[in-house]
Write a protein that holds these residues in place. Structure first.
Motif, PDB file in Angstrom:
ATOM      1  N   GLN A  83      51.402  54.986  84.682  1.00  0.00           N
ATOM      2  CA  GLN A  83      51.552  54.578  83.287  1.00  0.00           C
ATOM      3  C   GLN A  83      52.304  55.618  82.472  1.00  0.00           C
ATOM      4  OE1 GLN A  83      50.718  51.782  81.695  1.00  0.00           O
ATOM      5  NE2 GLN A  83      51.251  52.525  79.662  1.00  0.00           N
ATOM      6  N   THR A  98      47.284  55.409  87.048  1.00  0.00           N
ATOM      7  CA  THR A  98      46.099  54.634  86.655  1.00  0.00           C
ATOM      8  C   THR A  98      45.246  54.250  87.854  1.00  0.00           C
ATOM      9  OG1 THR A  98      47.197  52.484  86.883  1.00  0.00           O
ATOM     10  CG2 THR A  98      47.454  53.623  84.782  1.00  0.00           C
ATOM     11  N   PRO A 106      39.995  50.527  88.681  1.00  0.00           N
ATOM     12  CA  PRO A 106      40.693  51.618  89.366  1.00  0.00           C
ATOM     13  C   PRO A 106      40.218  51.790  90.815  1.00  0.00           C
ATOM     14  CG  PRO A 106      40.007  52.313  87.185  1.00  0.00           C
ATOM     15  CD  PRO A 106      39.350  50.976  87.427  1.00  0.00           C
ATOM     16  N   ALA A 111      43.006  56.836  90.848  1.00  0.00           N
ATOM     17  CA  ALA A 111      43.271  57.317  89.493  1.00  0.00           C
ATOM     18  C   ALA A 111      43.356  58.835  89.544  1.00  0.00           C
ATOM     19  CB  ALA A 111      42.157  56.862  88.551  1.00  0.00           C
ATOM     20  N   TYR A 139      41.390  52.641  81.913  1.00  0.00           N
ATOM     21  CA  TYR A 139      42.824  52.551  82.139  1.00  0.00           C
ATOM     22  C   TYR A 139      43.444  53.828  81.576  1.00  0.00           C
ATOM     23  CZ  TYR A 139      47.495  50.712  82.747  1.00  0.00           C
ATOM     24  OH  TYR A 139      48.788  50.530  83.175  1.00  0.00           O
ATOM     25  N   LEU A 140      43.809  54.748  82.475  1.00  0.00           N
ATOM     26  CA  LEU A 140      44.407  56.011  82.051  1.00  0.00           C
ATOM     27  C   LEU A 140      45.776  55.731  81.442  1.00  0.00           C
ATOM     28  CD1 LEU A 140      43.583  58.227  85.173  1.00  0.00           C
ATOM     29  CD2 LEU A 140      42.270  57.999  83.046  1.00  0.00           C
ATOM     30  N   ASN A 141      45.998  56.204  80.217  1.00  0.00           N
ATOM     31  CA  ASN A 141      47.210  55.774  79.519  1.00  0.00           C
ATOM     32  C   ASN A 141      48.253  56.867  79.314  1.00  0.00           C
ATOM     33  OD1 ASN A 141      48.999  54.940  77.163  1.00  0.00           O
ATOM     34  ND2 ASN A 141      47.886  53.047  77.580  1.00  0.00           N
ATOM     35  N   ASP A 159      41.942  57.024  77.430  1.00  0.00           N
ATOM     36  CA  ASP A 159      41.473  55.851  78.170  1.00  0.00           C
ATOM     37  C   ASP A 159      41.636  54.662  77.231  1.00  0.00           C
ATOM     38  OD1 ASP A 159      40.102  53.772  79.376  1.00  0.00           O
ATOM     39  OD2 ASP A 159      38.314  54.939  79.876  1.00  0.00           O
ATOM     40  N   SER A 161      41.120  51.429  77.680  1.00  0.00           N
ATOM     41  CA  SER A 161      40.450  50.261  78.254  1.00  0.00           C
ATOM     42  C   SER A 161      40.498  49.031  77.346  1.00  0.00           C
ATOM     43  CB  SER A 161      38.989  50.612  78.543  1.00  0.00           C
ATOM     44  OG  SER A 161      38.288  49.486  79.009  1.00  0.00           O
TER      45      SER A 161
END
Length: 364
Positions: A83, A98, A106, A111, A139-141, A159, A161
């Motif tokens: 990402q 991610t 994940p 991740a 969700y690692l952004n 995160d 999410s």
């Protein structure tokens, strides 16, 4: 008699650096030597490589095709769905994977935060996360760095999410130990009253079966002050800007619920995806509802430095050694998930840049 009616005023001088005719990009970073790296998360497009470098007007898998080839045997050492990519100004490209293609849960061990040596073009280290840090909803952004604290520095990750708590994940780069801060806090959560309007249309999830649901994503945009003492962040589903002292984030003796007392509210800046800071402490943020780019001065004054119909969803930002602001424009709002399965995106996607006459904020 034909009368030319007044129309909206557009402004801001920028140029195209690269045009994308394949998969949709999200991330860009420019190294201290001017190398440009792009990432393509696996959201449904045919992604040939999830991390690439622009070399002589072509995209080349980075650091290699092997690193971009996923198999069960190399989950922790290969890129699954990246990402964000961030060059740290001192010879390292950091890759935020991610581990969650198509926003899935994940993959365990997938991740991760990967350091790639820009001199040898090889992976130097990999930091994976425990299940207490990367949740099934995580969700690692995006990520920012400060190498002036600790023995090897710290990283701060959002995160974003869509179905769980947002947070800022703090990483000790010496030990790889990480922990969640502002977990589920108001400032890292979607604004429940936010109703985004892009290209004159309300943006909500519109599924092929006709069902709909709100577009709600947690903490996304992130930027760090030039001295490393302040972290700016914002939920994607919000127009608000927040900040917090990085010392409070790192201090494990402060309970997470008490860390929220350190949060500062900066007011509305527009709904943003990417953010970045320059060496003077100015924060640059996109406004995807208004095809614009904002500049937030350290005193809180906001200026619009670009407003143009071609800025169709400004995503990630980076400041290069040429004192230009680089940004991805990817029409994210035209994806099929917002239009009953119909893909309204028009290629090419673009990497644009505009001169801001400022250098990037230092990390060391």
């Amino acid at each position: 008699m034909q009368v030319k009616l007044p129309s909206e005023r557009f402004f801001g001088k920028f140029e195209a650096v690269f045009l994308f005719y394949g998969a949709m990009p999200t991330g860009v970073t420019v190294s201290e030597t001017g190398r440009i790296f792009i990432c393509f998360p696996k959201w449904g497009d045919d992604v040939q490589c999830t991390v690439a470098e622009i070399v002589k007007d072509t995209l080349q898998p980075y650091p290699s095709a092997e690193a971009n080839a996923v198999s069960q045997a190399n989950i922790t050492t290969s890129f699954i769905s990246v990402q964000s990519v961030v060059a740290d100004g001192r010879g390292t490209l950091w890759v935020l994977d991610t581990g969650a293609p198509n926003f899935s849960e994940p993959i365990i061990g997938g991740a991760k935060l990967v350091a790639v040596d820009l001199n040898t073009n090889s992976i130097r280290s990999v930091i994976t996360f425990t299940e207490e840090v990367v949740l099934p909803t995580t969700y690692l952004n995006d990520v920012r760095f400060d190498f002036r604290v600790g023995r090897a520095g710290y990283a701060y990750i959002t995160d974003s999410s869509s179905r769980g708590p947002g947070a800022i994940i703090v990483v000790d780069l010496e030990t790889g130990h990480a922990w969640r801060r502002l977990n589920g806090a108001m400032s890292t959560s979607p604004d429940p009253y936010f109703l985004p309007k892009v290209e004159g249309t309300i943006l909500i999830n519109r599924n092929p079966d006709g069902s709909t649901s709100p577009f709600q994503l947690a903490s996304d945009g992130i930027a760090i002050s030039p001295d490393g003492k302040m972290l700016y962040y914002c939920p994607l589903s919000s127009r608000d800007l927040y900040s917090i002292s990085t010392e409070a984030l790192r201090d494990r003796t402060i309970p997470d619920m008490n860390v929220q007392a350190d949060v500062q509210y900066w007011g509305e800046k527009g709904a943003s995806d990417g953010m970045i800071t320059d060496a003077k402490g100015n924060v640059y943020a996109g406004d995807y509802e208004n095809n614009s780019i904002r500049k937030i001065l350290p005193n809180g004054i906001i200026e619009t430095i670009a407003h143009d119909p071609r800025i169709l969803w400004p995503d990630t930002f980076s400041i290069g050694p040429d004192q230009c602001l680089y940004f991805i424009v990817n029409q994210l709002n035209r994806q099929p998930r917002f239009h009953y399965g119909n893909d309204l995106r028009q290629k090419p996607y673009s990497l644009l840049r505009m001169n801001i006459a400022e250098l990037p904020a230092p990390t060391y």
